[in-house]
Design a protein around this motif. Structure first.
Motif, mmCIF file in Angstrom:
data_model
loop_
_atom_site.group_PDB
_atom_site.id
_atom_site.type_symbol
_atom_site.label_atom_id
_atom_site.label_comp_id
_atom_site.label_asym_id
_atom_site.label_seq_id
_atom_site.Cartn_x
_atom_site.Cartn_y
_atom_site.Cartn_z
ATOM 1 N N ALA A 81 0.860 -1.187 0.000
ATOM 2 C CA ALA A 81 0.000 0.000 0.000
ATOM 3 C C ALA A 81 0.891 1.228 0.000
ATOM 4 N N GLU A 82 0.322 2.339 -0.425
ATOM 5 C CA GLU A 82 1.054 3.598 -0.427
ATOM 6 C C GLU A 82 0.529 4.480 0.700
ATOM 7 N N LEU A 83 1.439 4.989 1.501
ATOM 8 C CA LEU A 83 1.080 5.951 2.531
ATOM 9 C C LEU A 83 0.977 7.314 1.858
ATOM 10 N N VAL A 84 -0.190 7.961 1.990
ATOM 11 C CA VAL A 84 -0.424 9.232 1.308
ATOM 12 C C VAL A 84 -1.047 10.259 2.246
ATOM 13 N N LYS A 85 -0.787 11.504 1.958
ATOM 14 C CA LYS A 85 -1.424 12.658 2.595
ATOM 15 C C LYS A 85 -1.357 12.637 4.121
ATOM 16 N N LEU A 86 -0.171 12.351 4.662
ATOM 17 C CA LEU A 86 0.013 12.535 6.096
ATOM 18 C C LEU A 86 0.171 14.037 6.321
ATOM 19 N N MET A 87 -0.795 14.622 7.029
ATOM 20 C CA MET A 87 -0.790 16.067 7.265
ATOM 21 C C MET A 87 -1.079 16.343 8.732
ATOM 22 N N VAL A 88 -0.360 17.299 9.285
ATOM 23 C CA VAL A 88 -0.601 17.766 10.647
ATOM 24 C C VAL A 88 -0.834 19.274 10.575
ATOM 25 N N HIS A 89 -1.894 19.709 11.208
ATOM 26 C CA HIS A 89 -2.229 21.134 11.243
ATOM 27 C C HIS A 89 -1.031 21.909 11.792
ATOM 28 N N PRO A 90 -0.695 23.050 11.189
ATOM 29 C CA PRO A 90 0.458 23.832 11.668
ATOM 30 C C PRO A 90 0.412 24.130 13.171
ATOM 31 N N ASP A 91 -0.786 24.311 13.741
ATOM 32 C CA ASP A 91 -0.908 24.593 15.174
ATOM 33 C C ASP A 91 -0.636 23.370 16.044
ATOM 34 N N ALA A 92 -0.617 22.178 15.457
ATOM 35 C CA ALA A 92 -0.463 20.943 16.233
ATOM 36 C C ALA A 92 0.882 20.264 15.995
ATOM 37 N N ARG A 93 1.772 20.905 15.288
ATOM 38 C CA ARG A 93 3.068 20.291 14.985
ATOM 39 C C ARG A 93 3.983 20.288 16.202
ATOM 40 N N GLY A 94 4.856 19.298 16.245
ATOM 41 C CA GLY A 94 5.833 19.200 17.324
ATOM 42 C C GLY A 94 5.328 18.504 18.569
ATOM 43 N N CYS A 95 4.145 17.905 18.495
ATOM 44 C CA CYS A 95 3.547 17.227 19.665
ATOM 45 C C CYS A 95 3.470 15.716 19.488
ATOM 46 N N GLY A 96 4.086 15.185 18.435
ATOM 47 C CA GLY A 96 4.061 13.741 18.209
ATOM 48 C C GLY A 96 2.864 13.240 17.428
ATOM 49 N N LEU A 97 2.017 14.138 16.942
ATOM 50 C CA LEU A 97 0.826 13.711 16.213
ATOM 51 C C LEU A 97 1.182 13.030 14.895
ATOM 52 N N GLY A 98 2.176 13.542 14.187
ATOM 53 C CA GLY A 98 2.604 12.905 12.940
ATOM 54 C C GLY A 98 3.058 11.476 13.180
#
Length: 175
Positions: free
Chosen positions: A86-103
């Motif tokens: 499978a292809e992993l696609v469109k992993l996106m994290v809102h700019p306000d939520a970056r740096g918190c391990g959400l990705g």
């Protein structure tokens, strides 16, 4: 974090469109040029509902009130000789939520779901030298190589893209 079926995807399409436009306007190379119109982003997400309903796409989202903080998808090929990957696609994290391990959580969710579905190989492409590259490398993904001038950043500048893969443990297919 929730997996979106086609109905839920349509219900979250507005918040996903907002996430997509914010991500593109923050400079992420996810296939769109800036300025990305919300109507275009909304139409793009609504079109994905048919792929989800057909089982060709799995989408996860992290809702937070009226917005979505992050999303990731797996695209499944239809060809018989490709059903192990499978292809992993469109992993996106809102700019306000970056740096918190959400990705990292989104990535782990997609990897775990792929393994549970019997997928033994994942692949993706991402802009070379982007923050996403650091995430994939630290999560055990293997770089294959870079293609020069592969895709345009949101500002239209052509950039190289690095291809990655990750082998997953073999499990009984459930897909």
């Amino acid at each position: 974090m929730i997996r979106l079926d086609a109905t839920r995807l349509r219900g979250h399409a507005g918040a996903l469109a907002d996430l997509l436009t914010r991500t593109v306007h923050a400079g992420a190379s996810v296939g769109f040029l800036a300025p990305l119109d919300r109507a275009e982003a909304l139409a793009w997400w609504r079109e994905r509902a048919a792929e989800v309903a057909a089982g060709r796409l799995a989408v996860w989202a992290v809702p937070d009130g009226d917005r979505v903080l992050g999303t990731v998808s797996l695209a499944f090929p239809a060809k018989a000789n490709s059903r192990h990957r499978a292809e992993l696609v469109k992993l996106m994290v809102h700019p306000d939520a970056r740096g918190c391990g959400l990705g990292r959580r989104l990535l782990a969710t997609a990897e775990d779901a792929a393994a549970a579905a019997g997928i033994t190989l994942l692949h993706l492409d991402t802009e070379t030298d982007s923050p996403a590259e650091r995430l994939y490398r630290s999560a055990g993904w293997t770089p294959v190589g870079a293609i020069p001038d592969y895709a345009a950043r949101p500002d239209g500048v052509l950039r190289p893209t690095t291809l990655y893969y990750k082998r997953l443990p073999a499990t009984a297919p459930t897909r």
